[in-house]
Design a protein around this motif. Structure first.
Motif, PDB file in Angstrom:
ATOM      1  N   ARG A 166      -6.938   1.927   7.502  1.00 47.67           N
ATOM      2  CA  ARG A 166      -7.598   0.613   7.401  1.00 47.67           C
ATOM      3  C   ARG A 166      -7.752  -0.042   8.765  1.00 47.67           C
ATOM      4  N   SER A 167      -6.708   0.121   9.595  1.00 49.29           N
ATOM      5  CA  SER A 167      -6.708  -0.589  10.875  1.00 49.29           C
ATOM      6  C   SER A 167      -7.751  -0.031  11.835  1.00 49.29           C
ATOM      7  N   THR A 217     -10.977   0.758  10.820  1.00 54.39           N
ATOM      8  CA  THR A 217     -12.338   0.544  10.322  1.00 54.39           C
ATOM      9  C   THR A 217     -12.828  -0.849  10.696  1.00 54.39           C
ATOM     10  N   HIS A 264       0.818  -1.214   0.000  1.00 56.48           N
ATOM     11  CA  HIS A 264       0.000   0.000   0.000  1.00 56.48           C
ATOM     12  C   HIS A 264       0.849   1.261   0.000  1.00 56.48           C
ATOM     13  N   SER A 320     -14.305  -2.875   8.626  1.00 52.12           N
ATOM     14  CA  SER A 320     -14.122  -3.786   7.494  1.00 52.12           C
ATOM     15  C   SER A 320     -12.664  -4.110   7.220  1.00 52.12           C
ATOM     16  N   GLY A 321     -11.743  -3.308   7.762  1.00 53.56           N
ATOM     17  CA  GLY A 321     -10.331  -3.485   7.409  1.00 53.56           C
ATOM     18  C   GLY A 321      -9.985  -2.866   6.072  1.00 53.56           C
ATOM     19  N   GLU A 322     -10.961  -2.220   5.434  1.00 51.24           N
ATOM     20  CA  GLU A 322     -10.743  -1.517   4.177  1.00 51.24           C
ATOM     21  C   GLU A 322     -10.584  -0.015   4.465  1.00 51.24           C
ATOM     22  N   PRO A 323     -10.062   0.736   3.499  1.00 57.22           N
ATOM     23  CA  PRO A 323      -9.968   2.186   3.721  1.00 57.22           C
ATOM     24  C   PRO A 323     -11.346   2.771   4.020  1.00 57.22           C
ATOM     25  N   PRO A 357      -5.887   7.131   3.565  1.00 55.66           N
ATOM     26  CA  PRO A 357      -6.905   6.071   3.635  1.00 55.66           C
ATOM     27  C   PRO A 357      -6.310   4.693   3.891  1.00 55.66           C
ATOM     28  N   GLU A 358      -5.134   4.442   3.323  1.00 60.17           N
ATOM     29  CA  GLU A 358      -4.487   3.149   3.565  1.00 60.17           C
ATOM     30  C   GLU A 358      -4.071   3.023   5.026  1.00 60.17           C
TER      31      GLU A 358
END
Lengths: 253, 330
Positions: free
Chosen positions: B216-217, B219, B184, B221-224, B212-213
């Motif tokens: 991730r941690s 959120t 990323h 969902s683990g997504e941005p 955004p990368e």
């Protein structure tokens, strides 16, 4: 019984000494051919060579290029021209890459000492959450050192500057300009042409070795850093991790 | 070298190209308060320098004051704007810390960890007229207000920490928030071919693509994150403050001396991400004896203020002292 390292610094020094010893031994091993490694030029006048390589800058990049020798081979002066494509393989979906046209010249005397100078004009591209960028720039890279029979070792010194870039901002960047002034929205990022958007300096060493008449490999390593007004030489937040490591192979006569 | 570059650029300009400097104010990122006098702002003197803070106030000046601090380092208060709804009972004051957001950029020497407590003091003196305030801090802002309260217990009425980061060295070693993987981070370095972080404007601009990368941690969902309201990231402030935190990571106790504060301490956390209620229970609550932890189900570090903002406000209204008054508002 082997003596164990007393601390981490001593262990690091041992690894460095071992690496330098192995590289020096590899370079010093007699080559199976008498032809000169030639400072990166195709060996024979009028011949061409294909170069493929991989590097960490510190992002991972792969490259492929072609050089065609233009000089007659009757003097210590060398000249070649070609092109190169450089791609970050993780970013293929972004359409990221750089294409260059190159000219390489050099002077290498009968003892093998001399210098080469490569210059290139390039077009680079990237697309990400901030926007789409295209940059036009120039690069110069010099290798003064020993370019002898079967092997070479030289300094690797260079500069690149992206002179003109076009930036088209994303909606994400435009959104950053909203709601700053209570009740009023004005101003926004400017799409268009920007001057001198990037400069990088390279200081390292390179070594090359012929593996036969038609094949040679080259390693280069050193510091690669961008000009930064706050004087930060190491800052991940500024994309400043000032190291590069490069390996390439040249095939052709 | 400069003559060659100047000649090349002059040649291009002569061909009709209108070239902007990447460091031009407002071209890549919004101007800061010292560059844009139309921004609501407050002049403070901290660490020996006069600096403009981008600051906004909401509500009646006669109401109890609530000071709201964003996380970071480097972040601004745009994410926390939903908390302005507390202006029905509070004078809500939000600002971007020096060097971050739309506040003035500052030098390295001004970014000592103690300077952020001095910054709170300066704001409090300016807006609260000596009255004790309620402090609400998100993420790193939670640690900062904790440290300030321990040093100035008489200045604080109530303390609210919204998903504070690690408050102890042990917690810091277990914390998994904010990292960026090798894959990323590739684009962030590739950009140096075209746009390098030569000064504040370019460095802050490039953060837009990387943040955004890094989030991730945080959120569920683990997504941005789908949504991350921000005006401008302070890349230099982030770098300097992070260095200072790393230098002290083995012994920095944010809650040292908090025993001197006898007011209420509320911790609010979601159930997802690196700083969730599980992390708070395991690593932070022990440093905050007597504190109360309230959970917002399904919320992450950022969505506490976006998709779950109404739930977060509900928790605040259930616990903040100004809402306990039985007298109806006029």
């Amino acid at each position: 019984m082997k003596r164990q390292p007393t601390d981490r610094h001593e262990q690091s020094r041992r690894w460095i000494r071992l690496t330098v010893t192995l590289v020096a031994a590899w370079l010093a091993t007699p080559s199976p051919t008498r032809a000169q490694a030639g400072g990166g030029f195709p060996s024979a006048p009028g011949s061409g060579a294909v170069m493929v390589g991989a590097a960490l800058e510190p992002e991972l990049i792969v490259s492929i290029g072609y050089l065609h020798r233009l000089d007659a081979g009757t003097s210590p002066w060398r000249l070649a021209a070609g092109a190169r494509l450089k791609i970050p393989p993780y970013l293929l979906g972004n359409g990221a890459g750089r294409v260059s046209v190159m000219a390489t010249g050099g002077w290498i005397d009968e003892t093998g000492w001399g210098a080469t100078l490569s210059s290139a004009g390039y077009l680079a591209r990237d697309r990400n959450r901030a926007g789409t960028m295209h940059g036009f720039g120039i690069e110069a890279r010099a290798a003064p050192g020993y370019h002898g029979a079967g092997w070479s070792v030289a300094a690797d010194v260079g500069w690149q500057g992206t002179l003109v870039s076009h930036i088209e901002h994303s909606d994400l960047v435009r959104e950053a300009f909203r709601d700053r002034h209570p009740g009023v929205d004005h101003g926004g990022p400017v799409d268009g042409w920007y001057g001198l958007t990037a400069q990088r300096f390279r200081f390292g060493v390179m070594g090359a070795r012929k593996l036969g008449d038609d094949l040679s490999i080259q390693l280069a390593a050193g510091a690669l850093f961008s000009r930064q007004r706050q004087g930060l030489l190491l800052s991940f937040a500024h994309g400043q991790v000032p190291v590069y490591l490069e390996a390439s192979m040249r095939a052709g006569r | 070298m400069r003559l060659v570059l100047a000649a090349a650029l002059a040649g291009l300009a002569g061909c009709g190209f209108d070239l902007m400097s990447p460091d031009a104010k407002g071209a890549l990122v919004p101007p800061t308060a010292d560059e844009d006098p139309l921004l609501p702002q407050l002049l403070v003197t901290v660490a020996g320098h006069d600096r403009q803070l981008h600051l906004r106030t909401f509500g009646d000046p006669g109401d109890p004051v609530a000071l709201v601090l964003p996380g970071g380092p480097g972040a601004d208060f745009r994410l926390l704007l939903p908390l302005r709804a507390l202006a029905d009972r509070y004078r809500v004051v939000m600002w971007d810390p020096r060097g971050a957001g739309l506040s003035e950029r500052v030098t390295e020497e001004e970014l000592g960890l103690d300077s952020f407590g001095d910054e709170i003091r300066a704001v409090q003196d300016a807006v609260a007229g000596g009255r004790p305030v309620t402090l609400i801090g998100h993420s790193l802002g939670g640690g900062v207000i904790l440290r300030y309260t321990a040093a100035n217990p008489e200045a604080v009425e109530q303390l609210v920490l919204i998903e504070p980061g690690p408050l102890t060295p042990e917690g810091a070693r277990s914390y998994e928030g904010g990292g960026v993987s090798f894959g990323h981070g590739q684009d962030f370095f590739w950009q140096n071919e075209i746009l390098s972080s030569s000064d504040h404007e370019t460095a802050d601009y490039k953060a837009v693509s990387l943040l955004p990368e890094a989030l991730r941690s945080f959120t569920c969902s683990g997504e941005p994150p789908d949504e991350y309201p921000m005006w401008r990231f302070g890349a230099y402030q982030y770098h300097i403050v992070l260095q200072r935190l790393c230098d002290r990571s083995d012994h920095l106790q944010w809650a040292d001396g908090i025993d001197a504060f006898d007011g209420e301490v509320l911790v609010i956390a979601g159930t997802c991400g690196a700083a969730s209620a599980d992390f708070q229970e395991e690593h932070n609550l022990e440093a905050l004896p007597g504190s109360e932890l309230v959970t917002v189900p399904g919320a992450g570090h950022l969505s506490l203020f976006t998709s779950h903002a109404s739930e977060t406000l509900g928790v605040l209204r259930d616990h903040l002292s100004a809402y306990r008054s039985n007298e109806p508002r006029p």
